[in-house]
Design a protein around this motif. Structure first.
Motif, PDB file in Angstrom:
ATOM      1  N   ARG A  86       1.955  -0.504  13.820  1.00  0.00           N
ATOM      2  CA  ARG A  86       0.917   0.529  13.807  1.00  0.00           C
ATOM      3  C   ARG A  86       1.249   1.604  12.782  1.00  0.00           C
ATOM      4  NH1 ARG A  86      -2.382   0.291  18.613  1.00  0.00           N
ATOM      5  NH2 ARG A  86      -1.398  -1.058  20.137  1.00  0.00           N
ATOM      6  N   LYS A  87       2.517   1.990  12.702  1.00  0.00           N
ATOM      7  CA  LYS A  87       2.930   3.006  11.733  1.00  0.00           C
ATOM      8  C   LYS A  87       2.721   2.493  10.312  1.00  0.00           C
ATOM      9  CE  LYS A  87       6.349   5.144  14.752  1.00  0.00           C
ATOM     10  NZ  LYS A  87       7.782   5.374  14.978  1.00  0.00           N
ATOM     11  N   ALA A  88       3.079   1.239  10.061  1.00  0.00           N
ATOM     12  CA  ALA A  88       2.888   0.659   8.731  1.00  0.00           C
ATOM     13  C   ALA A  88       1.403   0.559   8.400  1.00  0.00           C
ATOM     14  CB  ALA A  88       3.548  -0.719   8.663  1.00  0.00           C
ATOM     15  N   ASP A  97     -10.035   4.956   8.537  1.00  0.00           N
ATOM     16  CA  ASP A  97     -11.208   4.447   9.243  1.00  0.00           C
ATOM     17  C   ASP A  97     -10.846   3.340  10.235  1.00  0.00           C
ATOM     18  OD1 ASP A  97     -10.573   2.466   7.465  1.00  0.00           O
ATOM     19  OD2 ASP A  97     -12.611   2.187   6.706  1.00  0.00           O
ATOM     20  N   GLY A  98      -9.552   3.008  10.339  1.00  0.00           N
ATOM     21  CA  GLY A  98      -9.120   1.971  11.261  1.00  0.00           C
ATOM     22  C   GLY A  98      -9.287   0.578  10.705  1.00  0.00           C
ATOM     23  N   LYS A  99      -9.664   0.477   9.434  1.00  0.00           N
ATOM     24  CA  LYS A  99      -9.844  -0.815   8.782  1.00  0.00           C
ATOM     25  C   LYS A  99      -9.127  -0.782   7.449  1.00  0.00           C
ATOM     26  CE  LYS A  99     -14.478  -1.288  10.660  1.00  0.00           C
ATOM     27  NZ  LYS A  99     -15.902  -1.344  10.313  1.00  0.00           N
ATOM     28  N   LEU A 100      -8.591  -1.926   7.065  1.00  0.00           N
ATOM     29  CA  LEU A 100      -7.949  -2.042   5.760  1.00  0.00           C
ATOM     30  C   LEU A 100      -8.857  -2.815   4.822  1.00  0.00           C
ATOM     31  CD1 LEU A 100      -4.176  -2.908   6.309  1.00  0.00           C
ATOM     32  CD2 LEU A 100      -5.167  -0.797   5.483  1.00  0.00           C
ATOM     33  N   SER A 101      -9.248  -2.184   3.745  1.00  0.00           N
ATOM     34  CA  SER A 101      -9.976  -2.916   2.718  1.00  0.00           C
ATOM     35  C   SER A 101      -8.943  -3.627   1.857  1.00  0.00           C
ATOM     36  CB  SER A 101     -10.808  -1.943   1.867  1.00  0.00           C
ATOM     37  OG  SER A 101      -9.946  -1.074   1.153  1.00  0.00           O
ATOM     38  N   PHE A 102      -9.400  -4.547   1.044  1.00  0.00           N
ATOM     39  CA  PHE A 102      -8.476  -5.274   0.183  1.00  0.00           C
ATOM     40  C   PHE A 102      -7.757  -4.319  -0.761  1.00  0.00           C
ATOM     41  CE2 PHE A 102      -7.414  -7.713  -3.642  1.00  0.00           C
ATOM     42  CZ  PHE A 102      -6.609  -8.683  -3.068  1.00  0.00           C
ATOM     43  N   VAL A 107      -2.715  -1.717  -2.569  1.00  0.00           N
ATOM     44  CA  VAL A 107      -2.279  -0.532  -3.310  1.00  0.00           C
ATOM     45  C   VAL A 107      -0.779  -0.539  -3.531  1.00  0.00           C
ATOM     46  CG1 VAL A 107      -1.958   1.963  -3.075  1.00  0.00           C
ATOM     47  CG2 VAL A 107      -4.204   0.969  -2.791  1.00  0.00           C
ATOM     48  N   ARG A 108      -0.016  -0.788  -2.502  1.00  0.00           N
ATOM     49  CA  ARG A 108       1.442  -0.721  -2.619  1.00  0.00           C
ATOM     50  C   ARG A 108       1.961  -1.788  -3.587  1.00  0.00           C
ATOM     51  NH1 ARG A 108       5.974  -1.042   2.116  1.00  0.00           N
ATOM     52  NH2 ARG A 108       7.715  -0.594   0.769  1.00  0.00           N
ATOM     53  N   THR A 109       1.450  -3.003  -3.467  1.00  0.00           N
ATOM     54  CA  THR A 109       1.893  -4.073  -4.346  1.00  0.00           C
ATOM     55  C   THR A 109       1.511  -3.770  -5.793  1.00  0.00           C
ATOM     56  OG1 THR A 109       1.595  -5.630  -2.544  1.00  0.00           O
ATOM     57  CG2 THR A 109       1.792  -6.561  -4.740  1.00  0.00           C
ATOM     58  N   SER A 110       0.308  -3.299  -6.001  1.00  0.00           N
ATOM     59  CA  SER A 110      -0.143  -2.980  -7.359  1.00  0.00           C
ATOM     60  C   SER A 110       0.687  -1.852  -7.947  1.00  0.00           C
ATOM     61  CB  SER A 110      -1.614  -2.574  -7.348  1.00  0.00           C
ATOM     62  OG  SER A 110      -2.394  -3.624  -6.841  1.00  0.00           O
ATOM     63  N   THR A 111       0.994  -0.855  -7.143  1.00  0.00           N
ATOM     64  CA  THR A 111       1.805   0.272  -7.614  1.00  0.00           C
ATOM     65  C   THR A 111       3.206  -0.192  -7.982  1.00  0.00           C
ATOM     66  OG1 THR A 111       0.541   1.722  -6.157  1.00  0.00           O
ATOM     67  CG2 THR A 111       2.615   2.577  -7.018  1.00  0.00           C
ATOM     68  N   ARG A 112       3.821  -1.011  -7.129  1.00  0.00           N
ATOM     69  CA  ARG A 112       5.168  -1.521  -7.422  1.00  0.00           C
ATOM     70  C   ARG A 112       5.169  -2.375  -8.686  1.00  0.00           C
ATOM     71  NH1 ARG A 112       8.204  -4.228  -2.577  1.00  0.00           N
ATOM     72  NH2 ARG A 112       9.799  -4.385  -4.175  1.00  0.00           N
TER      73      ARG A 112
END
Length: 160
Positions: A86-88, A97-102, A107-112
């Motif tokens: 839940r924290k992640a 909004d309680g939903k993850l869009s693609f 975001v994290r992978t693209s940033t890394r």
């Protein structure tokens, strides 16, 4: 040649005799356990308090289980199992909004990837990819470098 044959037969006879002797020997009856002494109230309380002390020789899986068992009741509930996730999820859900869009999910992978691609070629070389390896946390306490200490002691002894 006949000596080898006779020697082999003699060895088999001795092995058979040994098995016969060991099987035929009487086995002693097992000794019953000693009766438990009567416990006083104070002794029972001391024994209960000893059971509450955490063991130092816990296995890796026991430690992992204890980290997951937040309320220390000996079982891990579904809520306890999902709590780290839940924290992640909350970190990734930027608009809450309680939903993850693609886009939120990547975001994290693209940033890394962008940080690792130093030459901005759109691809990672071996050296750039090696830089993406997760960093290991340092151990909680200082570690003993026994080999270095032994080598140092041997060098000092050799000088003397």
């Amino acid at each position: 040649m006949w000596r080898y044959f006779v020697g082999g037969i003699a060895a088999l006879l001795m092995a058979g005799a040994g098995i016969f002797l060991f099987k035929g020997s009487a086995t002693p009856e097992p000794v019953p356990p000693a009766p438990k002494p009567a416990q006083t109230e104070a002794a029972a309380q001391r024994e209960a308090s000893v059971a509450e002390v955490p063991r130092a020789d816990r296995s890796r899986e026991e430690k992992r289980f204890d980290r997951g068992d937040k309320d220390r009741n000996g079982t891990i509930t579904l809520a306890e199992m999902q709590q780290p996730r839940r924290k992640a999820f909350a970190k990734l859900d930027k608009d809450s909004d309680g939903k993850l869009s693609f886009e939120e999910w990547t975001v994290r992978t693209s940033t890394r990837f962008a940080e690792a691609d130093k030459d901005r070629s759109g691809g990672l070389t071996r050296a750039e990819f090696a830089a993406t390896a997760p960093k290991r946390r340092a151990a909680a306490g200082p570690r003993c470098n026994c080999r270095a200490e032994v080598a140092k002691a041997l060098a000092e002894a050799a000088e003397e």
